[in-house]
Design a protein around this motif. Structure first.
Motif, PDB file in Angstrom:
ATOM      1  N   SER A 119       0.874  -1.168   0.000  1.00 22.84           N
ATOM      2  CA  SER A 119       0.000   0.000   0.000  1.00 22.84           C
ATOM      3  C   SER A 119       0.913   1.220   0.000  1.00 22.84           C
ATOM      4  O   SER A 119       2.130   1.096   0.037  1.00 22.84           O
ATOM      5  N   ALA A 120       0.328   2.404  -0.038  1.00 20.65           N
ATOM      6  CA  ALA A 120       1.142   3.629  -0.066  1.00 20.65           C
ATOM      7  C   ALA A 120       0.660   4.582   1.013  1.00 20.65           C
ATOM      8  O   ALA A 120      -0.340   5.280   0.826  1.00 20.65           O
ATOM      9  N   ILE A 121       1.368   4.598   2.148  1.00 20.05           N
ATOM     10  CA  ILE A 121       0.983   5.453   3.263  1.00 20.05           C
ATOM     11  C   ILE A 121       0.859   6.925   2.854  1.00 20.05           C
ATOM     12  O   ILE A 121      -0.098   7.602   3.247  1.00 20.05           O
TER      13      ILE A 121
ATOM     14  N   VAL B 196       5.468   2.864  -7.516  1.00 23.25           N
ATOM     15  CA  VAL B 196       6.362   3.432  -8.538  1.00 23.25           C
ATOM     16  C   VAL B 196       7.819   3.222  -8.141  1.00 23.25           C
ATOM     17  O   VAL B 196       8.661   2.837  -8.964  1.00 23.25           O
ATOM     18  N   ILE B 197       8.125   3.483  -6.876  1.00 24.62           N
ATOM     19  CA  ILE B 197       9.499   3.291  -6.396  1.00 24.62           C
ATOM     20  C   ILE B 197       9.907   1.825  -6.524  1.00 24.62           C
ATOM     21  O   ILE B 197      11.023   1.499  -6.963  1.00 24.62           O
ATOM     22  N   ILE B 198       9.002   0.923  -6.157  1.00 21.67           N
ATOM     23  CA  ILE B 198       9.299  -0.510  -6.255  1.00 21.67           C
ATOM     24  C   ILE B 198       9.514  -0.920  -7.706  1.00 21.67           C
ATOM     25  O   ILE B 198      10.398  -1.734  -8.023  1.00 21.67           O
ATOM     26  N   ALA B 199       8.710  -0.355  -8.617  1.00 22.18           N
ATOM     27  CA  ALA B 199       8.887  -0.665 -10.041  1.00 22.18           C
ATOM     28  C   ALA B 199      10.273  -0.229 -10.521  1.00 22.18           C
ATOM     29  O   ALA B 199      10.942  -0.952 -11.275  1.00 22.18           O
TER      30      ALA B 199
ATOM     31  N   ALA C  35      -4.831   1.712  -2.571  1.00 21.53           N
ATOM     32  CA  ALA C  35      -4.022   2.755  -3.208  1.00 21.53           C
ATOM     33  C   ALA C  35      -2.540   2.386  -3.140  1.00 21.53           C
ATOM     34  O   ALA C  35      -2.002   2.164  -2.061  1.00 21.53           O
ATOM     35  N   ARG C  36      -1.867   2.327  -4.298  1.00 20.19           N
ATOM     36  CA  ARG C  36      -0.449   1.945  -4.359  1.00 20.19           C
ATOM     37  C   ARG C  36       0.457   3.171  -4.504  1.00 20.19           C
ATOM     38  O   ARG C  36       1.483   3.290  -3.858  1.00 20.19           O
ATOM     39  N   GLY C  37       0.105   4.060  -5.436  1.00 16.77           N
ATOM     40  CA  GLY C  37       0.775   5.342  -5.619  1.00 16.77           C
ATOM     41  C   GLY C  37       2.289   5.324  -5.593  1.00 16.77           C
ATOM     42  O   GLY C  37       2.952   4.554  -6.299  1.00 16.77           O
ATOM     43  N   VAL C  38       2.830   6.186  -4.738  1.00 15.99           N
ATOM     44  CA  VAL C  38       4.270   6.448  -4.665  1.00 15.99           C
ATOM     45  C   VAL C  38       5.076   5.172  -4.474  1.00 15.99           C
ATOM     46  O   VAL C  38       6.088   4.943  -5.153  1.00 15.99           O
TER      47      VAL C  38
ATOM     48  N   PHE D 198      11.609  12.830  -9.737  1.00 15.26           N
ATOM     49  CA  PHE D 198      11.751  11.374  -9.746  1.00 15.26           C
ATOM     50  C   PHE D 198      10.603  10.719 -10.501  1.00 15.26           C
ATOM     51  O   PHE D 198      10.811   9.808 -11.310  1.00 15.26           O
ATOM     52  N   PHE D 199       9.373  11.163 -10.250  1.00 10.75           N
ATOM     53  CA  PHE D 199       8.225  10.540 -10.909  1.00 10.75           C
ATOM     54  C   PHE D 199       8.223  10.825 -12.406  1.00 10.75           C
ATOM     55  O   PHE D 199       7.842   9.958 -13.205  1.00 10.75           O
ATOM     56  N   ALA D 200       8.636  12.027 -12.786  1.00 10.37           N
ATOM     57  CA  ALA D 200       8.740  12.332 -14.216  1.00 10.37           C
ATOM     58  C   ALA D 200       9.803  11.443 -14.863  1.00 10.37           C
ATOM     59  O   ALA D 200       9.626  10.945 -15.980  1.00 10.37           O
TER      60      ALA D 200
END
Length: 449
Positions: A160-162, A377-380, A371-374, A311-313
């Motif tokens: 999940s994404a805290i 993405v980091i794990i991916a 909700a997975r969110g942030v 980072f997300f971009a």
């Protein structure tokens, strides 16, 4: 007579220019699209990822290949410069996520939350591992061990994404509700276990799936946790409190950054995932009542407004949505999304029912924890760095992160509209309002969408 040490040449003028252009273009595009996403009720994360998608191989490389190849050349050296800036943002972002962990709340509702968390973690983990073994080889990176790949997919499906959950609950004014508190605690446990599992799988990916190496990784993890709870707690507390007492402007911020960076380096030295160290460091900083985390707000603003969006971009740059034009890949993508959503929903729902919660409360648990969110993405990105995910699988996992984050608010609102307020919740609501800082609109300073 010894010769003088060779001076290493600095970054070339051209490489520096390209890096600065990349940072500027990605930040501006991410800011515009992030604000646009918020206008439509979506997390800013969606717009920031979209910035990379538009400027990367999914669009710009096809529409204007000359410009795309010049601005974002597919050269390891140039991309690593951009990655380095983004990775600093990830370390600090995950550190702030750790600071959000409320250990006192965890102790008060620990037994109930552990049951909900376990159900919401184990079912998607098992289903994800099962799916990972069934996915076609073209979704694995070349040379990736099928078992390690399957384990990684399982972890990616279970987190999940805290930061996303916290921001959603705050924006929807549900943070004071009993269900909201339980979602936050269970999500916190999921996050902590998720980072631990990611670190363990990272060690397996780098050393191989051998009994001796796995036991060594487990030993390193046990050593890390013991050091965190003993020496780490003392060192971090002493360093942060000394920085607070010094009265030197900015010293607490510098100290926090240094501690998170050193904790990440130490974790990486043990063969575990670097961000796990930042997460543990953040927990220690946030759990010390003698440390005023409000002094770290300027750092939080810098991370949330610039480093994290960059980072997300950059993560979006690695997405190639054209791969999903292949019907077979698209169908497998739907399968991954279905397993991720159903596994988390059913697991959290069953956990809620086992804790004697109503059907609507249990549905709210599933909606919030989905909700997975942030984090996803980091794990991916970690999966790509470890050489486990192909470009198509990476794109699929990031899309799961985006879609589940967009799904959470409306489903949570639908379920919570059927749950009556209690007197305890009304009292907690008044306490929350009294503690909020009017200068930031009552929003949690370390939450992140």
């Amino acid at each position: 007579m010894t010769s003088a040490a060779v001076v290493v040449a600095p970054i070339s003028s051209h490489a520096l220019m390209v890096l600065l252009l990349q940072v500027g273009v990605l930040l501006l595009t991410g800011m515009v699209l992030g604000r646009l996403a918020q206008r439509f009720g979506m997390p800013s994360l969606v717009g920031e990822l979209a910035a990379g998608v538009i400027l990367g191989p999914s669009l710009l490389a096809h529409v204007a290949p000359g410009l795309g190849g010049w601005l974002f050349p597919q050269e390891a050296q140039q991309m690593h410069l951009l990655d380095a800036v983004g990775q600093l943002g990830v370390v600090l972002l995950v550190g702030f996520t750790g600071m959000h962990v409320d250990l006192s709340l965890l102790r008060r509702q620990g037994v109930r939350a552990v049951g909900v968390s376990a159900a919401g973690l184990i079912l998607p983990l098992v289903l994800g591992i099962w799916l990972g073994f069934g996915l076609p080889g073209q979704l694995r990176a070349g040379g990736a061990d099928p078992t390690v790949f399957a384990l990684f997919v399982g972890v990616a499906m279970s987190v999940s994404a805290i930061p996303v959950i916290a921001r959603t609950l705050i924006d929807m004014k549900l943070i004071h509700r009993n269900v909201g508190q339980l979602i936050l605690i269970a999500g916190t446990i999921d996050d902590a276990v998720g980072w631990l599992l990611v670190s363990l799988i990272a060690a397996m990916a780098e050393t191989g799936l051998h009994t001796g190496d796995v036991m060594t990784a487990l030993g390193h993890m046990a050593l890390l946790l013991i050091c965190t709870m003993t020496v780490g707690r003392v060192v971090i507390r002493a360093a942060m409190r000394a920085a607070m007492r010094s009265g030197v402007p900015g010293l607490p911020i510098v100290t926090a950054v240094a501690l998170m960076a050193l904790a990440s380096a130490g974790t990486n030295l043990l063969g575990l995932e670097a961000v796990f160290g930042a997460f543990l460091c953040g927990i220690l900083i946030g759990s010390d009542k003698g440390i005023d985390t409000k002094t770290l707000r300027p750092l939080n603003t810098t991370v949330m407004a610039s480093l994290a969006p960059l980072f997300f971009a950059t993560a979006g740059l690695r997405m190639d949505l054209t791969a999903l034009a292949d019907p077979r890949i698209a169908l497998w993508g739907l399968a991954v999304f279905a397993v991720a959503v159903l596994g988390k929903f059913l697991g959290a729902f069953a956990g809620g029912l086992s804790a004697r919660m109503s059907r609507w409360e249990s549905l709210a648990l599933g909606a919030g924890m989905n909700a997975r969110g942030v984090i996803e993405v980091i794990i991916a990105m970690i999966g790509v760095r470890l050489g486990l995910l192909s470009g198509a699988m990476y794109s699929i996992i990031v899309l799961v992160a985006v879609l589940t984050s967009v799904m959470a608010p409306p489903l949570l609102r639908l379920a919570m509209n059927q749950v009556e307020h209690t007197a305890e919740e009304e009292l907690r609501h008044l306490q929350v309002r009294a503690l909020q800082d009017p200068s930031d609109g009552g929003r949690d300073p370390i939450s992140r969408t």
